[in-house]
Design a protein around this motif. Sequence first.
Motif, PDB file in Angstrom:
ATOM      1  N   ILE A   1       5.910  22.014  23.617  1.00 43.29           N
ATOM      2  CA  ILE A   1       6.325  22.606  22.352  1.00 43.29           C
ATOM      3  C   ILE A   1       7.181  23.817  22.709  1.00 43.29           C
ATOM      4  N   LEU A   2       8.434  23.790  22.311  1.00 40.63           N
ATOM      5  CA  LEU A   2       9.318  24.926  22.601  1.00 40.63           C
ATOM      6  C   LEU A   2       9.087  25.964  21.506  1.00 40.63           C
ATOM      7  N   PRO A   3       8.592  27.150  21.849  1.00 41.42           N
ATOM      8  CA  PRO A   3       8.229  28.111  20.802  1.00 41.42           C
ATOM      9  C   PRO A   3       9.446  28.520  19.969  1.00 41.42           C
TER      10      PRO A   3
ATOM     11  N   PRO B   1      11.803  18.643  24.786  1.00 42.47           N
ATOM     12  CA  PRO B   1      11.288  19.267  26.012  1.00 42.47           C
ATOM     13  C   PRO B   1      11.258  18.319  27.205  1.00 42.47           C
ATOM     14  N   ARG B   2      11.067  17.008  26.945  1.00 46.60           N
ATOM     15  CA  ARG B   2      10.877  16.072  28.074  1.00 46.60           C
ATOM     16  C   ARG B   2      12.073  15.151  28.301  1.00 46.60           C
ATOM     17  N   LEU B   3      13.202  15.476  27.731  1.00 46.68           N
ATOM     18  CA  LEU B   3      14.436  14.675  27.895  1.00 46.68           C
ATOM     19  C   LEU B   3      14.206  13.201  27.557  1.00 46.68           C
ATOM     20  N   ARG B   4      13.699  12.968  26.344  1.00 50.60           N
ATOM     21  CA  ARG B   4      13.448  11.586  25.923  1.00 50.60           C
ATOM     22  C   ARG B   4      14.611  11.009  25.112  1.00 50.60           C
ATOM     23  N   LEU B   5      15.620  11.826  24.833  1.00 50.96           N
ATOM     24  CA  LEU B   5      16.741  11.354  24.014  1.00 50.96           C
ATOM     25  C   LEU B   5      17.425  10.162  24.692  1.00 50.96           C
TER      26      LEU B   5
ATOM     27  N   GLY C   1      14.131  18.961  10.399  1.00 51.12           N
ATOM     28  CA  GLY C   1      12.904  18.188  10.552  1.00 51.12           C
ATOM     29  C   GLY C   1      12.752  17.675  11.967  1.00 51.12           C
ATOM     30  N   GLY C   2      11.805  16.758  12.213  1.00 55.35           N
ATOM     31  CA  GLY C   2      10.910  16.151  11.254  1.00 55.35           C
ATOM     32  C   GLY C   2       9.629  16.939  11.042  1.00 55.35           C
ATOM     33  N   ALA C   3       8.537  16.181  10.851  1.00 55.75           N
ATOM     34  CA  ALA C   3       7.286  16.777  10.391  1.00 55.75           C
ATOM     35  C   ALA C   3       6.782  17.879  11.319  1.00 55.75           C
ATOM     36  N   ARG C   4       6.792  17.623  12.614  1.00 57.00           N
ATOM     37  CA  ARG C   4       6.232  18.612  13.549  1.00 57.00           C
ATOM     38  C   ARG C   4       7.128  19.848  13.635  1.00 57.00           C
ATOM     39  N   ILE C   5       8.423  19.631  13.572  1.00 54.80           N
ATOM     40  CA  ILE C   5       9.342  20.776  13.612  1.00 54.80           C
ATOM     41  C   ILE C   5       9.192  21.610  12.332  1.00 54.80           C
TER      42      ILE C   5
ATOM     43  N   ASN D   1      13.420   8.257  16.207  1.00 50.21           N
ATOM     44  CA  ASN D   1      13.017   7.396  15.082  1.00 50.21           C
ATOM     45  C   ASN D   1      14.193   7.039  14.164  1.00 50.21           C
ATOM     46  N   ASP D   2      15.009   8.050  13.839  1.00 49.43           N
ATOM     47  CA  ASP D   2      16.041   7.860  12.799  1.00 49.43           C
ATOM     48  C   ASP D   2      17.439   7.672  13.382  1.00 49.43           C
ATOM     49  N   ASP D   3      17.637   8.073  14.631  1.00 57.61           N
ATOM     50  CA  ASP D   3      18.976   8.058  15.258  1.00 57.61           C
ATOM     51  C   ASP D   3      20.015   8.691  14.319  1.00 57.61           C
TER      52      ASP D   3
ATOM     53  N   PHE E   1      14.644  20.016   3.946  1.00 61.91           N
ATOM     54  CA  PHE E   1      14.252  18.613   4.105  1.00 61.91           C
ATOM     55  C   PHE E   1      14.061  18.014   2.717  1.00 61.91           C
ATOM     56  N   ALA E   2      13.897  16.685   2.704  1.00 61.73           N
ATOM     57  CA  ALA E   2      13.651  15.985   1.436  1.00 61.73           C
ATOM     58  C   ALA E   2      12.229  15.451   1.455  1.00 61.73           C
ATOM     59  N   GLN E   3      11.572  15.554   0.325  1.00 60.07           N
ATOM     60  CA  GLN E   3      10.202  15.051   0.227  1.00 60.07           C
ATOM     61  C   GLN E   3      10.010  14.276  -1.079  1.00 60.07           C
TER      62      GLN E   3
ATOM     63  N   HIS F   1       3.986   4.883   9.496  1.00 62.45           N
ATOM     64  CA  HIS F   1       4.388   4.902  10.907  1.00 62.45           C
ATOM     65  C   HIS F   1       5.741   5.586  11.094  1.00 62.45           C
ATOM     66  N   GLY F   2       6.078   6.529  10.221  1.00 61.52           N
ATOM     67  CA  GLY F   2       7.323   7.282  10.394  1.00 61.52           C
ATOM     68  C   GLY F   2       8.564   6.564   9.908  1.00 61.52           C
ATOM     69  N   LYS F   3       8.394   5.433   9.220  1.00 60.82           N
ATOM     70  CA  LYS F   3       9.577   4.689   8.751  1.00 60.82           C
ATOM     71  C   LYS F   3      10.500   5.624   7.960  1.00 60.82           C
TER      72      LYS F   3
ATOM     73  N   ASP G   1       6.533  21.924  10.545  1.00 65.68           N
ATOM     74  CA  ASP G   1       5.271  22.669  10.672  1.00 65.68           C
ATOM     75  C   ASP G   1       5.424  23.873  11.605  1.00 65.68           C
ATOM     76  N   SER G   2       6.134  23.664  12.725  1.00 68.87           N
ATOM     77  CA  SER G   2       6.315  24.783  13.662  1.00 68.87           C
ATOM     78  C   SER G   2       7.082  25.926  13.008  1.00 68.87           C
ATOM     79  N   PHE G   3       8.109  25.583  12.242  1.00 65.27           N
ATOM     80  CA  PHE G   3       8.880  26.656  11.590  1.00 65.27           C
ATOM     81  C   PHE G   3       8.071  27.305  10.471  1.00 65.27           C
TER      82      PHE G   3
ATOM     83  N   GLY H   1      11.352  13.605  17.934  1.00 67.13           N
ATOM     84  CA  GLY H   1      10.708  12.528  17.152  1.00 67.13           C
ATOM     85  C   GLY H   1      11.699  11.943  16.150  1.00 67.13           C
ATOM     86  N   THR H   2      12.420  12.804  15.472  1.00 66.73           N
ATOM     87  CA  THR H   2      13.426  12.358  14.497  1.00 66.73           C
ATOM     88  C   THR H   2      14.610  11.695  15.195  1.00 66.73           C
ATOM     89  N   ALA H   3      15.039  12.284  16.305  1.00 61.50           N
ATOM     90  CA  ALA H   3      16.191  11.714  17.010  1.00 61.50           C
ATOM     91  C   ALA H   3      15.889  10.282  17.466  1.00 61.50           C
TER      92      ALA H   3
HETATM   93  N1  LIG Z   1      12.599  13.659   4.766  1.00 59.33           N
HETATM   94  C1  LIG Z   1      13.280  14.401   5.608  1.00 59.33           C
HETATM   95  O1  LIG Z   1      14.039  15.302   5.187  1.00 59.33           O
HETATM   96  C2  LIG Z   1      13.153  14.167   7.089  1.00 59.33           C
HETATM   97  C3  LIG Z   1      14.006  14.869   7.964  1.00 59.33           C
HETATM   98  C4  LIG Z   1      13.867  14.648   9.336  1.00 59.33           C
HETATM   99  C5  LIG Z   1      12.910  13.750   9.794  1.00 59.33           C
HETATM  100  N2  LIG Z   1      12.105  13.107   8.921  1.00 59.33           N
HETATM  101  C6  LIG Z   1      11.065  12.180   9.411  1.00 59.33           C
HETATM  102  O2  LIG Z   1      10.213  12.906  10.297  1.00 59.33           O
HETATM  103  C7  LIG Z   1       9.625  11.963  11.207  1.00 59.33           C
HETATM  104  C8  LIG Z   1       9.677  12.537  12.612  1.00 59.33           C
HETATM  105  O3  LIG Z   1       8.831  13.658  12.676  1.00 59.33           O
HETATM  106  P1  LIG Z   1       7.956  13.913  13.985  1.00 59.33           P
HETATM  107  O4  LIG Z   1       6.950  14.944  13.633  1.00 59.33           O
HETATM  108  O5  LIG Z   1       7.498  12.614  14.531  1.00 59.33           O
HETATM  109  O6  LIG Z   1       9.025  14.438  15.037  1.00 59.33           O
HETATM  110  P2  LIG Z   1       9.940  15.766  15.086  1.00 59.33           P
HETATM  111  O7  LIG Z   1       9.324  16.866  14.312  1.00 59.33           O
HETATM  112  O8  LIG Z   1      11.339  15.370  14.777  1.00 59.33           O
HETATM  113  O9  LIG Z   1       9.897  16.074  16.659  1.00 59.33           O
HETATM  114  C9  LIG Z   1       8.694  16.517  17.227  1.00 59.33           C
HETATM  115  C10 LIG Z   1       8.855  16.624  18.727  1.00 59.33           C
HETATM  116  O10 LIG Z   1       9.779  17.659  19.059  1.00 59.33           O
HETATM  117  C11 LIG Z   1       9.367  18.263  20.266  1.00 59.33           C
HETATM  118  N3  LIG Z   1       9.218  19.720  20.053  1.00 59.33           N
HETATM  119  C12 LIG Z   1       9.771  20.688  20.838  1.00 59.33           C
HETATM  120  N4  LIG Z   1       9.521  21.882  20.381  1.00 59.33           N
HETATM  121  C13 LIG Z   1       8.787  21.714  19.259  1.00 59.33           C
HETATM  122  C14 LIG Z   1       8.223  22.618  18.344  1.00 59.33           C
HETATM  123  N5  LIG Z   1       8.367  23.946  18.441  1.00 59.33           N
HETATM  124  N6  LIG Z   1       7.501  22.125  17.320  1.00 59.33           N
HETATM  125  C15 LIG Z   1       7.339  20.786  17.168  1.00 59.33           C
HETATM  126  N7  LIG Z   1       7.854  19.883  18.014  1.00 59.33           N
HETATM  127  C16 LIG Z   1       8.572  20.329  19.059  1.00 59.33           C
HETATM  128  C17 LIG Z   1       8.091  17.585  20.717  1.00 59.33           C
HETATM  129  O11 LIG Z   1       8.559  16.585  21.614  1.00 59.33           O
HETATM  130  P3  LIG Z   1       7.652  15.868  22.711  1.00 59.33           P
HETATM  131  O12 LIG Z   1       6.829  14.874  21.942  1.00 59.33           O
HETATM  132  O13 LIG Z   1       8.620  15.222  23.646  1.00 59.33           O
HETATM  133  O14 LIG Z   1       6.834  16.928  23.343  1.00 59.33           O
HETATM  134  C18 LIG Z   1       7.576  16.996  19.423  1.00 59.33           C
HETATM  135  O15 LIG Z   1       6.766  15.856  19.602  1.00 59.33           O
HETATM  136  C19 LIG Z   1      10.395  10.663  11.077  1.00 59.33           C
HETATM  137  O16 LIG Z   1       9.582   9.743  10.368  1.00 59.33           O
HETATM  138  C20 LIG Z   1      11.601  11.039  10.242  1.00 59.33           C
HETATM  139  O17 LIG Z   1      12.063   9.967   9.439  1.00 59.33           O
HETATM  140  C21 LIG Z   1      12.208  13.285   7.574  1.00 59.33           C
END
Ligand SMILES: NC(=O)c1ccc[n+]([C@@H]2O[C@H](COP(=O)([O-])OP(=O)(O)OC[C@H]3O[C@@H](n4cnc5c(N)ncnc54)[C@H](OP(=O)(O)O)[C@@H]3O)[C@@H](O)[C@H]2O)c1
Length: 255
Positions: A167-169, A107-111, A189-193, A78-80, A32-34, A44-46, A195-197, A74-76
Amino acid sequence: MSSSSPPAFLQPALANLKHSPPPDRPHVTLTFAQSLDAKIAGQHGKQLILSGKESMVMTHWLRTMHDGIIVGIGTALNDDPQLNTRHLPPRLDSQPHSLPRPIILDPRLRLSPECKLLKNFQAKTGRRPWVLSATPTDDDRPDWQQRYDALSQAGASIVQLELSSNILPVPVVLEKLRRLGINSLMVEGGARIIDSFLNACSFIDTLLVTVAPTLVGSHGVAYGTNIPTGISHLRHFDTQAVGNDAVIILKSEKS
Ligand SMILES: NC(=O)c1ccc[n+]([C@@H]2O[C@H](COP(=O)([O-])OP(=O)(O)OC[C@H]3O[C@@H](n4cnc5c(N)ncnc54)[C@H](OP(=O)(O)O)[C@@H]3O)[C@@H](O)[C@H]2O)c1
């Protein structure tokens, strides 16, 4: 940096990709890039374009080296993203660049059935996206079938994991992808993914972070706020200046 081939430093950094992965998971590259203050997005995730042109091209070369590329829903949403190799110059042999399989953890088919990944697949400029979902919960059920059908009709291949968790393990996802033939996986990415990894860091072979010379500020999206201390098996492997950015690579001592 040669424009018609990947930057030379990527070859030793990803030498593990030449070997078979472990039996229960693909090779995993988390990237990822930081900003300098460790933010990956704005308020707000811009979405922020943190990488310079040169490191963006490097990331697209990285994509050509992997079978699959994961983003979270979340990334799909937010960023498309397109997750393709559009910033690369044409290959000298005029063949198309190898495209990784786009994989969305959803997990919840929000795409959205209107997302660019599905539009590109329909236009034959992208590969069929895989959507990894969970078993629907009671909350999800009312319009689950409708969402499932809409995504399927738009071209998504939905892989339902036998779990009712939002959260898909990571180990379950990796094992499933390996069984589906993904031998090398880039996690973007994004942030939550991220962190999980990082929380499942024993599954990471390579961590490649592009650090851009910019400060986002405290309102930006951070990562790594919840990761365990002492991730010791990831060791510094290389640091490269790519354009104005620093690309920092850590490798697992096991890979
Ligand atoms: N700088 C970079 O390189 C970079 C790269 C990518 C994204 N981003 C930024 O990251 C932000 C999005 O991050 P985000 O945290 O909101 O979303 P995210 O990490 O892209 O997605 C998180 C969502 O994925 C689902 N999920 C399923 N299994 C998971 C698991 N094991 N761990 C975590 N999530 C899991 C959950 O969906 P449900 O909510 O449906 O349960 C969770 O809310 C955006 O602002 C984007 O611009 C930056």
